[in-house]
Design an enzyme around this catalytic site. Structure first.
Site, short mmCIF file in Angstrom:
data_model
loop_
_atom_site.label_atom_id
_atom_site.label_comp_id
_atom_site.label_asym_id
_atom_site.label_seq_id
_atom_site.Cartn_x
_atom_site.Cartn_y
_atom_site.Cartn_z
N GLY A 108 -5.90 -14.70 -2.74
CA GLY A 108 -4.69 -15.46 -2.43
C GLY A 108 -4.51 -15.69 -0.94
CD GLU A 111 -5.26 -18.89 -4.78
OE1 GLU A 111 -5.12 -19.81 -5.59
OE2 GLU A 111 -4.95 -17.70 -5.02
CD GLU A 131 -8.98 -14.84 -6.35
OE1 GLU A 131 -10.08 -14.67 -5.78
OE2 GLU A 131 -8.00 -15.35 -5.78
NE ARG A 134 -10.25 -7.07 -6.49
CZ ARG A 134 -11.21 -6.34 -5.92
NH1 ARG A 134 -12.04 -5.64 -6.67
NH2 ARG A 134 -11.33 -6.29 -4.62
C1 1HE Z 1 -4.00 -3.70 -1.14
C2 1HE Z 1 -4.71 -4.93 -1.24
C3 1HE Z 1 -4.32 -5.83 -2.26
C4 1HE Z 1 -5.53 -3.81 0.40
N1 1HE Z 1 -3.31 -5.47 -3.08
N2 1HE Z 1 -3.01 -3.41 -1.98
N3 1HE Z 1 -7.60 -9.15 -3.29
C5 1HE Z 1 -8.66 -8.33 -3.26
O1 1HE Z 1 -9.32 -8.09 -4.26
C6 1HE Z 1 -8.98 -7.72 -1.92
C7 1HE Z 1 -8.66 -6.24 -1.97
N4 1HE Z 1 -8.72 -5.62 -0.65
C8 1HE Z 1 -9.89 -5.33 -0.02
O2 1HE Z 1 -10.97 -5.67 -0.46
C9 1HE Z 1 -9.79 -4.54 1.26
O3 1HE Z 1 -8.54 -3.87 1.27
C10 1HE Z 1 -9.87 -5.38 2.56
C11 1HE Z 1 -11.32 -5.90 2.73
C12 1HE Z 1 -8.91 -6.55 2.55
C13 1HE Z 1 -9.50 -4.50 3.78
O4 1HE Z 1 -10.28 -3.32 3.77
P1 1HE Z 1 -9.79 -2.07 4.64
O5 1HE Z 1 -10.88 -1.01 4.52
O6 1HE Z 1 -9.43 -2.51 6.01
O7 1HE Z 1 -8.43 -1.57 4.00
P2 1HE Z 1 -8.19 -0.67 2.65
O8 1HE Z 1 -8.37 0.76 2.99
O9 1HE Z 1 -8.99 -1.20 1.51
O10 1HE Z 1 -6.68 -0.99 2.33
C14 1HE Z 1 -5.60 -0.45 3.09
C15 1HE Z 1 -4.41 -0.35 2.17
O11 1HE Z 1 -4.04 -1.65 1.71
C16 1HE Z 1 -4.73 0.43 0.89
O12 1HE Z 1 -3.53 1.07 0.48
P3 1HE Z 1 -3.25 2.63 0.81
O13 1HE Z 1 -1.91 2.88 0.20
O14 1HE Z 1 -4.39 3.38 0.16
O15 1HE Z 1 -3.27 2.75 2.31
C17 1HE Z 1 -5.08 -0.64 -0.11
O16 1HE Z 1 -4.86 -0.26 -1.45
C18 1HE Z 1 -4.08 -1.72 0.29
N5 1HE Z 1 -4.54 -3.05 -0.12
N6 1HE Z 1 -5.65 -4.94 -0.27
C19 1HE Z 1 -2.68 -4.28 -2.94
N7 1HE Z 1 -4.90 -7.01 -2.40
C20 1HE Z 1 -2.20 -16.10 -6.92
S1 1HE Z 1 -3.50 -15.30 -7.56
C21 1HE Z 1 -4.41 -14.62 -6.26
C22 1HE Z 1 -5.41 -13.67 -6.82
C23 1HE Z 1 -5.96 -12.76 -5.78
O17 1HE Z 1 -5.63 -12.80 -4.63
S2 1HE Z 1 -7.14 -11.65 -6.33
C24 1HE Z 1 -7.80 -10.94 -4.90
C25 1HE Z 1 -7.03 -9.72 -4.47
#
Ligand code: 1HE
Length: 257
Positions: A108, A111, A131, A134
């Site tokens: 997103g 997006e 996506e 996932r």
């Molecule tokens: C999150 C999210 C999230 C991080 N929702 N909490 N998006 C994804 O599948 C991407 C998911 N995120 C990642 O792959 C990575 O977090 C990153 C590459 C973006 C960054 O990595 P990094 O090592 O700097 O950070 P981290 O340790 O993975 O994340 C830090 C915190 O942010 C951690 O939470 P904490 O409580 O353990 O500190 C993560 O859980 C949180 N976090 N990304 C929720 N996306 C209209 S439809 C759209 C559909 C989509 O967008 S699907 C794709 C979703």
């Protein structure tokens, strides 16, 4: 103005909008999506351009996956339509938006970036559509906007294989119009937004609201819409004074790049 997870700062004619949820990589919760919609709907009338930035090392990690609940089909439909309404306020809002990209621009987040009018990416930027892995699909307008930037084939590949584009390959593919050194995307985006803010408002309006629609129209209709838009823009006093300034030798010439 600072709302939870989003900040608006007015710098002259430029609105700086910043996602301030760095601890969660600016993941877009429902509340944040609605705040974004409200913010773009209520920009002060003095604003002529906007910069969209994300706090911390990443522009935006996309949908807040912790809110991905068991939705039935009807709820899923309304959720996606909520994103559409918010991102439509960015694309078809009052002013052109320059996105300052860095780190993750994924799901997103991509997006959202694709709803902006200019994308400036620094060398730390990477683009992905997780996506596919996932088990979900894009829902924030990505299937409409992203193929316009990079083509259907590249988007299909990204979602089928999880391919990640780095900043240089991403710029070549069409995600961003500008590639700048790490840490300088915001400054470049501000520089561009200040320049954009100096345009005649009707020209910016035509570029935001008429051009993308003309590009979708059959040529025959597009030519007519273009003629109507051109006539309206050139009849504005602002256009007349700008052309007069050039003819009087008082306006800048186009310089060789
Ligand atoms: C999150 C999210 C999230 C991080 N929702 N909490 N998006 C994804 O599948 C991407 C998911 N995120 C990642 O792959 C990575 O977090 C990153 C590459 C973006 C960054 O990595 P990094 O090592 O700097 O950070 P981290 O340790 O993975 O994340 C830090 C915190 O942010 C951690 O939470 P904490 O409580 O353990 O500190 C993560 O859980 C949180 N976090 N990304 C929720 N996306 C209209 S439809 C759209 C559909 C989509 O967008 S699907 C794709 C979703």
């Amino acid at each position: 103005m600072t709302q939870k997870n989003i900040q608006l700062e007015i710098r002259g004619a430029v609105a700086v909008v910043r996602l301030t949820r760095g601890a969660k990589r600016n993941a877009l919760s429902d509340g944040l999506i609605l705040a974004l919609r409200d913010l773009f709907e209520n920009l002060p009338a003095t604003v002529r351009a906007a910069v969209l930035d994300g706090e911390g090392e990443h522009f935006c990690a996309g949908l807040d996956l912790s809110e991905l609940k068991e939705r039935d089909a009807g709820q899923g439909l309304h959720h996606s339509r909520m994103w559409h309404a918010a991102l439509e306020r960015v694309q078809y809002g009052p002013v052109p938006v320059v996105a300052a990209l860095h780190g993750a621009v994924v799901g997103g987040g991509l997006e959202l970036a694709s709803a902006c009018h200019i994308r400036v990416a620094d060398e730390s930027t990477f683009y992905a559509l997780p996506e596919g892995s996932r088990g979900i699909f894009v829902g924030g307008g990505g299937s409409v906007r992203i193929p316009k930037l990079i083509g259907v084939a590249r988007m299909t590949d990204m979602m089928l294989t999880g391919r990640v584009y780095n900043a240089a390959d991403g710029e070549r593919a069409g995600f961003a119009q500008y590639l700048v050194p790490t840490g300088t995307a915001f400054d470049k985006a501000m520089e561009l937004a200040i320049r954009v803010a100096e345009n005649a408002p009707l020209t910016n309006y035509a570029l935001m609201h008429a051009l993308p629609r003309i590009a979708e129209q059959p040529a025959d209709q597009g030519f007519l819409t273009e003629a109507l838009m051109a006539a309206i823009a050139q009849s504005a006093p602002e256009a007349k004074s700008r052309v007069r300034a050039f003819l009087d030798g008082k306006a800048a010439k186009v310089k060789k790049a």
